[in-house]
Design an enzyme around this catalytic site. Sequence first.
Site, PDB file in Angstrom:
ATOM      1  N   LYS A  16     -14.138 -41.912 -45.482  1.00  0.00           N
ATOM      2  CA  LYS A  16     -14.533 -43.311 -45.270  1.00  0.00           C
ATOM      3  C   LYS A  16     -14.775 -43.974 -46.628  1.00  0.00           C
ATOM      4  CE  LYS A  16     -19.349 -41.952 -44.704  1.00  0.00           C
ATOM      5  NZ  LYS A  16     -20.362 -41.559 -43.710  1.00  0.00           N
TER       6      LYS A  16
ATOM      7  N   ARG B 145     -29.840 -44.720 -35.400  1.00  0.00           N
ATOM      8  CA  ARG B 145     -28.826 -45.643 -35.879  1.00  0.00           C
ATOM      9  C   ARG B 145     -27.821 -45.795 -34.748  1.00  0.00           C
ATOM     10  NH1 ARG B 145     -26.389 -44.007 -41.682  1.00  0.00           N
ATOM     11  NH2 ARG B 145     -25.208 -42.690 -40.265  1.00  0.00           N
TER      12      ARG B 145
ATOM     13  N   TYR C  26     -29.364 -57.881 -74.010  1.00  0.00           N
ATOM     14  CA  TYR C  26     -30.113 -58.909 -73.273  1.00  0.00           C
ATOM     15  C   TYR C  26     -31.555 -58.470 -73.039  1.00  0.00           C
ATOM     16  CZ  TYR C  26     -25.731 -61.277 -72.064  1.00  0.00           C
ATOM     17  OH  TYR C  26     -24.544 -61.943 -72.097  1.00  0.00           O
TER      18      TYR C  26
ATOM     19  N   MET D 280     -22.446 -57.070 -68.452  1.00  0.00           N
ATOM     20  CA  MET D 280     -21.344 -57.118 -67.485  1.00  0.00           C
ATOM     21  C   MET D 280     -20.159 -56.246 -67.908  1.00  0.00           C
ATOM     22  SD  MET D 280     -19.221 -60.378 -66.007  1.00  0.00           S
ATOM     23  CE  MET D 280     -20.552 -61.171 -65.136  1.00  0.00           C
TER      24      MET D 280
HETATM   25  C1  LIG Z   1     -20.481 -40.144 -43.873  1.00  0.00           C
HETATM   26  C2  LIG Z   1     -20.681 -39.250 -42.743  1.00  0.00           C
HETATM   27  C3  LIG Z   1     -20.635 -37.858 -42.913  1.00  0.00           C
HETATM   28  C4  LIG Z   1     -20.464 -37.206 -44.272  1.00  0.00           C
HETATM   29  O1  LIG Z   1     -21.711 -37.153 -44.924  1.00  0.00           O
HETATM   30  P1  LIG Z   1     -21.898 -36.400 -46.318  1.00  0.00           P
HETATM   31  O2  LIG Z   1     -23.357 -36.478 -46.555  1.00  0.00           O
HETATM   32  O3  LIG Z   1     -21.130 -37.192 -47.336  1.00  0.00           O
HETATM   33  O4  LIG Z   1     -21.377 -35.040 -46.148  1.00  0.00           O
HETATM   34  C5  LIG Z   1     -20.765 -37.060 -41.797  1.00  0.00           C
HETATM   35  N1  LIG Z   1     -20.930 -37.603 -40.573  1.00  0.00           N
HETATM   36  C6  LIG Z   1     -20.992 -38.925 -40.372  1.00  0.00           C
HETATM   37  C7  LIG Z   1     -21.187 -39.454 -38.999  1.00  0.00           C
HETATM   38  C8  LIG Z   1     -20.877 -39.790 -41.445  1.00  0.00           C
HETATM   39  O5  LIG Z   1     -20.946 -41.106 -41.237  1.00  0.00           O
END
Ligand SMILES: *Cc1c(COP(=O)(O)O)cnc(C)c1O
Length: 372
Positions: A35, A130, A256, A304
């Site tokens: 992802k 969640r 800065y 930046m």
């Molecule tokens: C992102 C995600 C993972 C992977 O998590 P890591 O901590 O990067 O191993 C696993 N399961 C779900 C549902 C996720 O959203």
Amino acid sequence: MTRPIKAFVDTKALKANLSCVRHKSAQSQVLSVVKANAYGHGIERVFEGLKSSDGFGVLEVCEAHVLRDLGFRGPIVLLEGVFGPRELEDCSRLQLWHAVHCSEQIDWLSRHKTHKAHRVFLKMNSGMNRLGFKPAQFKSVWSRLNALPQVEEISLMTHFSDADLPGGVQLQQSLFEHHAQDLIGERSLANSAALFLNPLDNALSQDWVRVGIALYGGSVNYPSQTSSDWDLKPVMSFRSKVIATQDLKAGDTVGYGSTFTATQPMKIGIVACGYADGYPRSASTGTPILVNGHLTQTLGRVSMDMLTVDLSPLPQLGQIDPVGAEVTLWGAAQTGERLDIDVVAHHAKTLAYELMCGLATRVPFEVIDSPD
Ligand SMILES: *Cc1c(COP(=O)(O)O)cnc(C)c1O
């Protein structure tokens, strides 16, 4: 010459990390999580290193598309399922497996016309609060899904909130097991931290582990343990160069806000990397950084397009012109010295995850196969 900043993705490190994951997960199959464009590395760039995974976990249909275009025929799971009924058509067409975490998704599925039934991952909210169904609802939701002609097979999943802490999975794991015990279906519980802190625990790894950060070489529980402690290799290396120097006298300030003041004469280097490249502005004076493979620190605020490094711990640079010296923001220097992304993230009060995902599009990438 163009601006010298560059990020590298190390295919060999990906393969090594995947094999490290496989050793910990014994019998289970590995869903490599790509992802957020493979945690900022680029799905196309990590594919060579991860293509032997048993499947991939993605967030969006477009990511699944990229994997299919690259020729991956195996399982791809939409980790949050579909965001609307239209995406079920993509699931049918691309043969995607998808999470089901709310009743709206079941309603959409029940109205979906498909000639091929779907494999779904029914998600339990075991405490993260969640996504997912409450444990007490789980069985009835499973039955409702199981009765749909659109559903071919149901797998069961949950996600841990505290997997990086010792004993952090127990409560959620027992809730999950209790409320899923009579239900048929493959199980998927562990993310990287759950797997690494409980290796070879068959009750936890079960059928599918979903690993992200470990594949990219981030520690699963920094600062308790580092990625080297886990034998994980950095996949992303972020490098630039010194483009100018300044000689300071006592009392001179840097950048800065003049947040750093020299207490004695010193030489500093100006590096072509700033927060618009994805280096965290919250990394204040003292953040570790490598110059020609030698450890030194940043000075003053990150701006930046530039940041400043202390060249005084590097007397060997006095002999040569430091302009053009290689700077490693994180990952491996060209000569192999390492600066863990977790260390930089810690100084910036964030996580390796955020730094990886945050590299700016203006940073060019190169895929490499590092020497052993
Ligand atoms: C992102 C995600 C993972 C992977 O998590 P890591 O901590 O990067 O191993 C696993 N399961 C779900 C549902 C996720 O959203």
